[in-house]
Design a protein around this motif. Sequence first.
Motif, PDB file in Angstrom:
ATOM      1  N   THR A  17      25.195  36.370  53.766  1.00 17.06           N
ATOM      2  CA  THR A  17      25.650  37.594  54.436  1.00 17.06           C
ATOM      3  C   THR A  17      27.124  37.512  54.789  1.00 17.06           C
ATOM      4  O   THR A  17      27.461  37.615  55.906  1.00 17.06           O
ATOM      5  CB  THR A  17      24.924  37.766  56.054  1.00 17.06           C
ATOM      6  OG1 THR A  17      25.236  36.284  56.709  1.00 17.06           O
ATOM      7  CG2 THR A  17      23.434  37.648  55.556  1.00 17.06           C
ATOM      8  N   THR A  18      28.016  37.537  53.868  1.00 15.25           N
ATOM      9  CA  THR A  18      29.234  37.842  53.943  1.00 15.25           C
ATOM     10  C   THR A  18      29.628  38.873  54.920  1.00 15.25           C
ATOM     11  O   THR A  18      29.430  39.913  54.821  1.00 15.25           O
ATOM     12  CB  THR A  18      30.413  38.002  52.755  1.00 15.25           C
ATOM     13  OG1 THR A  18      29.491  37.108  51.728  1.00 15.25           O
ATOM     14  CG2 THR A  18      31.630  37.804  52.882  1.00 15.25           C
ATOM     15  N   LEU A 118      37.619  39.991  51.926  1.00 14.73           N
ATOM     16  CA  LEU A 118      36.444  38.786  51.568  1.00 14.73           C
ATOM     17  C   LEU A 118      36.850  37.450  51.754  1.00 14.73           C
ATOM     18  O   LEU A 118      36.078  36.606  52.242  1.00 14.73           O
ATOM     19  CB  LEU A 118      35.937  39.152  50.307  1.00 14.73           C
ATOM     20  CG  LEU A 118      35.026  40.192  50.304  1.00 14.73           C
ATOM     21  CD1 LEU A 118      34.846  40.918  48.971  1.00 14.73           C
ATOM     22  CD2 LEU A 118      33.547  39.441  50.359  1.00 14.73           C
ATOM     23  N   THR A 119      37.948  37.100  51.570  1.00 17.63           N
ATOM     24  CA  THR A 119      38.392  35.832  51.773  1.00 17.63           C
ATOM     25  C   THR A 119      38.671  35.399  53.213  1.00 17.63           C
ATOM     26  O   THR A 119      38.219  34.366  53.530  1.00 17.63           O
ATOM     27  CB  THR A 119      39.723  35.435  51.011  1.00 17.63           C
ATOM     28  OG1 THR A 119      39.840  35.902  49.653  1.00 17.63           O
ATOM     29  CG2 THR A 119      40.335  34.114  51.499  1.00 17.63           C
ATOM     30  N   ARG A 120      38.948  36.377  53.864  1.00 19.10           N
ATOM     31  CA  ARG A 120      39.097  36.207  55.342  1.00 19.10           C
ATOM     32  C   ARG A 120      37.770  36.007  55.946  1.00 19.10           C
ATOM     33  O   ARG A 120      37.094  35.168  56.670  1.00 19.10           O
ATOM     34  CB  ARG A 120      39.999  36.893  56.109  1.00 19.10           C
ATOM     35  CG  ARG A 120      41.486  36.712  55.631  1.00 19.10           C
ATOM     36  CD  ARG A 120      42.233  37.778  56.187  1.00 19.10           C
ATOM     37  NE  ARG A 120      43.742  37.432  55.869  1.00 19.10           N
ATOM     38  CZ  ARG A 120      44.397  36.652  56.468  1.00 19.10           C
ATOM     39  NH1 ARG A 120      44.088  36.265  57.757  1.00 19.10           N
ATOM     40  NH2 ARG A 120      45.752  36.427  56.071  1.00 19.10           N
ATOM     41  N   ALA A 121      36.922  37.080  55.530  1.00 19.87           N
ATOM     42  CA  ALA A 121      35.332  37.004  55.888  1.00 19.87           C
ATOM     43  C   ALA A 121      34.622  35.598  55.604  1.00 19.87           C
ATOM     44  O   ALA A 121      33.834  35.119  56.487  1.00 19.87           O
ATOM     45  CB  ALA A 121      34.785  38.311  55.087  1.00 19.87           C
ATOM     46  N   GLY A 122      34.886  35.178  54.575  1.00 18.98           N
ATOM     47  CA  GLY A 122      34.358  33.932  54.266  1.00 18.98           C
ATOM     48  C   GLY A 122      34.689  32.882  54.916  1.00 18.98           C
ATOM     49  O   GLY A 122      34.117  31.562  55.109  1.00 18.98           O
ATOM     50  N   PRO A 188      33.480  31.062  49.195  1.00 23.53           N
ATOM     51  CA  PRO A 188      35.042  31.752  49.333  1.00 23.53           C
ATOM     52  C   PRO A 188      36.086  30.685  49.324  1.00 23.53           C
ATOM     53  O   PRO A 188      35.835  29.808  50.012  1.00 23.53           O
ATOM     54  CB  PRO A 188      34.668  32.557  50.674  1.00 23.53           C
ATOM     55  CG  PRO A 188      33.474  31.963  51.178  1.00 23.53           C
ATOM     56  CD  PRO A 188      32.739  31.252  50.316  1.00 23.53           C
ATOM     57  N   PRO A 189      37.011  31.148  48.781  1.00 20.79           N
ATOM     58  CA  PRO A 189      38.249  30.483  48.836  1.00 20.79           C
ATOM     59  C   PRO A 189      38.706  29.863  50.241  1.00 20.79           C
ATOM     60  O   PRO A 189      38.798  31.062  51.272  1.00 20.79           O
ATOM     61  CB  PRO A 189      39.404  31.020  48.131  1.00 20.79           C
ATOM     62  CG  PRO A 189      38.948  32.402  47.970  1.00 20.79           C
ATOM     63  CD  PRO A 189      37.375  32.331  47.928  1.00 20.79           C
ATOM     64  N   ALA A 190      39.027  28.868  50.571  1.00 25.46           N
ATOM     65  CA  ALA A 190      39.477  28.448  51.872  1.00 25.46           C
ATOM     66  C   ALA A 190      40.955  28.681  52.171  1.00 25.46           C
ATOM     67  O   ALA A 190      41.810  28.707  51.391  1.00 25.46           O
ATOM     68  CB  ALA A 190      38.961  26.940  52.140  1.00 25.46           C
ATOM     69  N   LEU A 191      41.187  29.033  53.428  1.00 22.78           N
ATOM     70  CA  LEU A 191      42.528  29.027  53.919  1.00 22.78           C
ATOM     71  C   LEU A 191      43.107  27.825  53.751  1.00 22.78           C
ATOM     72  O   LEU A 191      42.488  26.696  53.578  1.00 22.78           O
ATOM     73  CB  LEU A 191      42.542  29.670  55.270  1.00 22.78           C
ATOM     74  CG  LEU A 191      42.223  31.329  55.248  1.00 22.78           C
ATOM     75  CD1 LEU A 191      42.300  31.514  56.923  1.00 22.78           C
ATOM     76  CD2 LEU A 191      42.986  32.051  54.534  1.00 22.78           C
ATOM     77  N   ASN A 192      44.606  27.593  53.767  1.00 20.91           N
ATOM     78  CA  ASN A 192      45.285  26.560  53.866  1.00 20.91           C
ATOM     79  C   ASN A 192      44.478  25.657  55.040  1.00 20.91           C
ATOM     80  O   ASN A 192      44.670  25.856  56.207  1.00 20.91           O
ATOM     81  CB  ASN A 192      46.644  26.740  54.488  1.00 20.91           C
ATOM     82  CG  ASN A 192      47.496  25.523  54.429  1.00 20.91           C
ATOM     83  OD1 ASN A 192      47.125  24.442  54.656  1.00 20.91           O
ATOM     84  ND2 ASN A 192      48.750  25.823  53.886  1.00 20.91           N
TER      85      ASN A 192
END
Lengths: 265, 265
Positions: A17-18, A118-122, A188-192
Amino acid sequence: MQQKIAHRTKKHNQKDTTPAPSIILCRPQMGENIGAAARAMLNFELTDLRIVAPRDGWPNERADATASGAFDVMPEPRIFDTLKEAISDIHFTIATSARRRDMVKPVYNPVNAMNELLTRAGNNQKTGIVFGAERTGLTNEEISLCQALMNVPTNPDFASLNLSQSVMLGAYEWHKIAKSNDYSQSEPPALNPNDSFPAPQGEISSFIERLENDLEKRRFFRTPEMKPTVMVNIRNIFTRTDITDQELRTLHGILSALRGNKTGK
Amino acid sequence: MQQKIAHRTKKHNQKDTTPAPSIILCRPQMGENIGAAARAMLNFELTDLRIVAPRDGWPNERADATASGAFDVMPEPRIFDTLKEAISDIHFTIATSARRRDMVKPVYNPVNAMNELLTRAGNNQKTGIVFGAERTGLTNEEISLCQALMNVPTNPDFASLNLSQSVMLGAYEWHKIAKSNDYSQSEPPALNPNDSFPAPQGEISSFIERLENDLEKRRFFRTPEMKPTVMVNIRNIFTRTDITDQELRTLHGILSALRGNKTGK
């Protein structure tokens, strides 16, 4: 480290549920456009609509007419007096703009913008897309509250999109990428990993207000006329990137130190 | 093979003027939707609008109202009695449909559909996208006149797109592929080129040193041991993004105001 583990757990639970971005309409003039925007949102599974100072108040019969029943299905739209209030719990907002703006913010096209959201939502961040009034778009002050700009490469001789079409386009691109992520990307790709979580916009606003008060007391603003422009500049500095909770505490500490508490104030 | 070579040559020659698809509206009911469709077409550089048996006749004042001036720029829309007549000079048409149809035709998603149209346009074929009436969509007979179907993967519980939104979505996807140069963007997105230039790092360092000195005087660093870590945090805040010359002047001004020059120091 502890934070990171908690973070991953949340990620895992929310896998299917992104969280979808909120849609924020600033000072919309025509109810027809609000309703059509809501319909387009629901077509693409967005349901959090926030409306800042709708010209004709709320509820609005014309909005109901073009929503085609969307309001019966979505949660009730929330109404706010200002954009600042509307986005106070959101971590990352993208402002839509047809014109080039004289501000240093990253400018995304719709696909890149939705990938970023989407990256940030993840990463458990709340995200939003901000749309301006039909005729005038967003003010510079409103844009200065957002972290990035989204620009749709339209016909240069006929660039201006209808408000609801613009909402639809964002919702469509989000949906397209969100769906494909379900299939092609496991996580989803992780942030730093060195970054801690960004502070919500409301806390950044509070800091800026505190700074503004201090500057007012120190007569930083030479004339009342220049103050709005200067505040837009200042806001841009602090909203452009993710300021983390830790950094915000540091900034508050700096402000306390510099305001000269020692004088007894 | 021969066809492929011809294809490539033509594509190359026509790079900037790939023929755009015609938009054909079948029995549209509301003038508002025709006007909004025309506006969306022109936003994305489609200009050939054909209308089959508009319910309220033609011209239509409500269409003019929502077209936002598009009809002044586009060629006059052409009116036909039947879809068959409307597409008689076109080589390949795609019918839009929300529902699954009991017909053996290829079903494209919007991206694949527009790729197909562009490939055919590159072969000098005239192409078109056909849209049905607001309430009922296209009849089976109308669909039988088309070569393929296009289906937009919408929310299964709220699938029905507004007519003009549907036109817009097709026009947008076509434009995105036809004018892919406008949309390709390196990651991370470039800053707005009209913006002022970022300050050189040396000037940012000077500001941070000045801040450090002021904080030292105010006894911000409680112990000498913690100072290096805190300074790294502070530096991260101000070096993470491009701070412009103008913003740096603002930051210096803030510092001067807050350090309390008025005390005579």
